[in-house]
Design a protein around this motif. Structure first.
Motif, PDB file in Angstrom:
ATOM      1  N   ILE A 202      -0.448  10.123   1.961  1.00  0.00           N
ATOM      2  CA  ILE A 202      -1.437   9.154   1.464  1.00  0.00           C
ATOM      3  C   ILE A 202      -2.830   9.521   1.958  1.00  0.00           C
ATOM      4  O   ILE A 202      -3.811   9.469   1.209  1.00  0.00           O
ATOM      5  N   GLY A 203      -2.914   9.932   3.216  1.00  0.00           N
ATOM      6  CA  GLY A 203      -4.218  10.313   3.761  1.00  0.00           C
ATOM      7  C   GLY A 203      -4.747  11.593   3.175  1.00  0.00           C
ATOM      8  O   GLY A 203      -5.958  11.740   2.958  1.00  0.00           O
ATOM      9  N   ALA A 204      -3.845  12.541   2.898  1.00  0.00           N
ATOM     10  CA  ALA A 204      -4.278  13.836   2.368  1.00  0.00           C
ATOM     11  C   ALA A 204      -4.711  13.731   0.919  1.00  0.00           C
ATOM     12  O   ALA A 204      -5.700  14.348   0.504  1.00  0.00           O
ATOM     13  N   ASN A 205      -3.982  12.959   0.120  1.00  0.00           N
ATOM     14  CA  ASN A 205      -4.306  12.842  -1.305  1.00  0.00           C
ATOM     15  C   ASN A 205      -3.667  11.567  -1.858  1.00  0.00           C
ATOM     16  O   ASN A 205      -2.544  11.585  -2.350  1.00  0.00           O
ATOM     17  N   PRO A 206      -4.374  10.442  -1.778  1.00  0.00           N
ATOM     18  CA  PRO A 206      -3.775   9.162  -2.185  1.00  0.00           C
ATOM     19  C   PRO A 206      -3.376   9.116  -3.659  1.00  0.00           C
ATOM     20  O   PRO A 206      -2.379   8.485  -4.012  1.00  0.00           O
ATOM     21  N   VAL A 207      -4.130   9.798  -4.515  1.00  0.00           N
ATOM     22  CA  VAL A 207      -3.804   9.793  -5.948  1.00  0.00           C
ATOM     23  C   VAL A 207      -2.491  10.529  -6.190  1.00  0.00           C
ATOM     24  O   VAL A 207      -1.593  10.023  -6.890  1.00  0.00           O
ATOM     25  N   ALA A 208      -2.376  11.711  -5.595  1.00  0.00           N
ATOM     26  CA  ALA A 208      -1.141  12.478  -5.742  1.00  0.00           C
ATOM     27  C   ALA A 208       0.040  11.735  -5.133  1.00  0.00           C
ATOM     28  O   ALA A 208       1.149  11.751  -5.683  1.00  0.00           O
ATOM     29  N   ALA A 209      -0.212  11.075  -3.999  1.00  0.00           N
ATOM     30  CA  ALA A 209       0.862  10.309  -3.362  1.00  0.00           C
ATOM     31  C   ALA A 209       1.347   9.192  -4.272  1.00  0.00           C
ATOM     32  O   ALA A 209       2.557   8.965  -4.421  1.00  0.00           O
ATOM     33  N   ARG A 210       0.406   8.501  -4.921  1.00  0.00           N
ATOM     34  CA  ARG A 210       0.781   7.401  -5.817  1.00  0.00           C
ATOM     35  C   ARG A 210       1.523   7.933  -7.033  1.00  0.00           C
ATOM     36  O   ARG A 210       2.548   7.372  -7.463  1.00  0.00           O
ATOM     37  N   LEU A 211       1.029   9.027  -7.613  1.00  0.00           N
ATOM     38  CA  LEU A 211       1.671   9.601  -8.798  1.00  0.00           C
ATOM     39  C   LEU A 211       3.062  10.138  -8.495  1.00  0.00           C
ATOM     40  O   LEU A 211       3.923  10.192  -9.374  1.00  0.00           O
ATOM     41  N   SER A 212       3.272  10.545  -7.250  1.00  0.00           N
ATOM     42  CA  SER A 212       4.577  11.103  -6.880  1.00  0.00           C
ATOM     43  C   SER A 212       5.603  10.024  -6.572  1.00  0.00           C
ATOM     44  O   SER A 212       6.751  10.329  -6.259  1.00  0.00           O
ATOM     45  N   GLY A 213       5.189   8.768  -6.629  1.00  0.00           N
ATOM     46  CA  GLY A 213       6.153   7.684  -6.445  1.00  0.00           C
ATOM     47  C   GLY A 213       6.159   7.066  -5.065  1.00  0.00           C
ATOM     48  O   GLY A 213       6.997   6.197  -4.780  1.00  0.00           O
ATOM     49  N   ILE A 214       5.266   7.505  -4.202  1.00  0.00           N
ATOM     50  CA  ILE A 214       5.200   6.896  -2.864  1.00  0.00           C
ATOM     51  C   ILE A 214       4.629   5.482  -2.985  1.00  0.00           C
ATOM     52  O   ILE A 214       3.581   5.293  -3.624  1.00  0.00           O
ATOM     53  N   PRO A 215       5.288   4.471  -2.423  1.00  0.00           N
ATOM     54  CA  PRO A 215       4.757   3.093  -2.476  1.00  0.00           C
ATOM     55  C   PRO A 215       3.565   2.945  -1.542  1.00  0.00           C
ATOM     56  O   PRO A 215       3.688   2.465  -0.409  1.00  0.00           O
TER      57      PRO A 215
END
Length: 325
Positions: A202-215
């Motif tokens: 989330i800290g490294a790339n919040p957009v990618a984290a969200r798109l990858s399914g991380i809540p």
């Protein structure tokens, strides 16, 4: 697990190398400070002073360890000091009213956790930037604490409770044992669990984290709640150590906690840092403050020195990231 998830949860290899190098330099800096102070002050290497340094570093670490998780998500919690004050005053009142230290400890932890959770709700549900949300919470907590205490001071807690912050076990202060326990738990959580890796992502790339399914929202709620709970734990240690609680107990705690996180190598931009690095940061900061006390440097200069150290830590962080990119 999708490719995006893997990319988000696995920081570039160069960042990991930079982390190891920076951690080594920080350990070297701590040793250098020890060597300089040993030369300048005859009492620095005394057993009593070394134990005092470890105890003070542990108190800073308890607040800073939870804050580290927040900063890893590229957030900030400016309310930790005020949270410590309110939690300590409420826990102290419960102990006085009930005579039960256990109930007071649980109340202090719960109070800290609830404050952290409220911070998380403001950041995730209301989408208020963490800096603004927690700065506002700082003032809310200060107002509540001063209203609640009404100028009074709580003191005189049971001897058994005071052992938590002032007692020794096998020659070491009890807070040092607690430090080792939470250092281990924090390191394992951040480095060895899926939740910990998701926080880095989330800290490294919040957009990618969200798109990858991380809540993302739930993980942010978690880190702010943990930060608040660790502030609640620190409130118990301070309450036990000082044997008193008053409204201004946390006013000087926020800046050292942030300084310990940044000196320890956790990036304000998120995704980079370790709980162990924060421990080293707390140790370095405590050594510097202890050295100034031993050398009779005026207390008026200590915030100035702390501020300069924070600025240098942020500057080094930005310089390191530019090189890595």
């Amino acid at each position: 697990m999708t490719d995006i998830t893997k990319e988000a949860m696995m920081p570039p290899r160069s960042f990991l190398s930079q982390d190891a190098i920076q951690l080594f330099y920080r350990l070297l800096a701590a040793l250098l400070i020890c060597a300089v102070l040993a030369v300048l002050s005859d009492s620095f290497l005394s057993l009593g002073n070394i134990l005092n340094v470890l105890r003070q570093a542990s108190l800073t670490f308890f607040i800073a360890s939870g804050l580290t998780l927040v900063v890893l998500t590229a957030g900030l919690d400016l309310s930790v000091g005020a949270n410590v004050a309110l939690s300590a005053c409420i826990a102290g009142t419960v102990i006085h009213k009930t005579g039960s230290p256990a109930l007071g400890i649980l109340t202090g932890l719960a109070c800290g956790g609830i404050v952290g959770l409220l911070n998380g709700i403001m950041v995730t549900a209301l989408r208020i930037p963490s800096f603004i949300a927690t700065y506002g919470m700082l003032w809310v907590l200060n107002g509540l604490t001063y209203w609640y205490m009404a100028g009074e001071t709580l003191h005189g807690f049971p001897a058994g409770f005071r052992q938590i912050g002032s007692g020794y076990l096998f020659g070491l202060p009890i807070p040092v044992y607690l430090l080792l326990v939470f250092l281990g738990i924090g390191t394992l959580f951040a480095q060895r669990t899926i939740w910990g890796q998701e926080i880095y992502a989330i800290g490294a790339n919040p957009v990618a984290a969200r798109l990858s399914g991380i809540p993302v929202a739930r993980r942010l709620l978690l880190v702010y709640a943990v930060s608040g709970t660790m502030a609640g734990l620190a409130s118990i240690i301070f309450l036990s150590r000082l044997n008193s609680a008053e409204a201004d107990i946390g006013e000087s705690l926020t800046l050292p906690a942030i300084a310990a996180v940044l000196i320890g190598g956790t990036s304000l931009f998120g995704g980079v840092g370790t709980v162990f690095g924060t421990f080293i940061g707390a140790l370095i900061l405590t050594l510097v403050l202890n050295g100034m006390n031993l050398l009779s440097v005026s207390a008026n200069w200590q915030p100035l020195v702390t501020g300069i150290i924070v600025i240098l830590a942020v500057w080094l962080d930005m310089k390191t990231r530019r090189r890595a990119q």
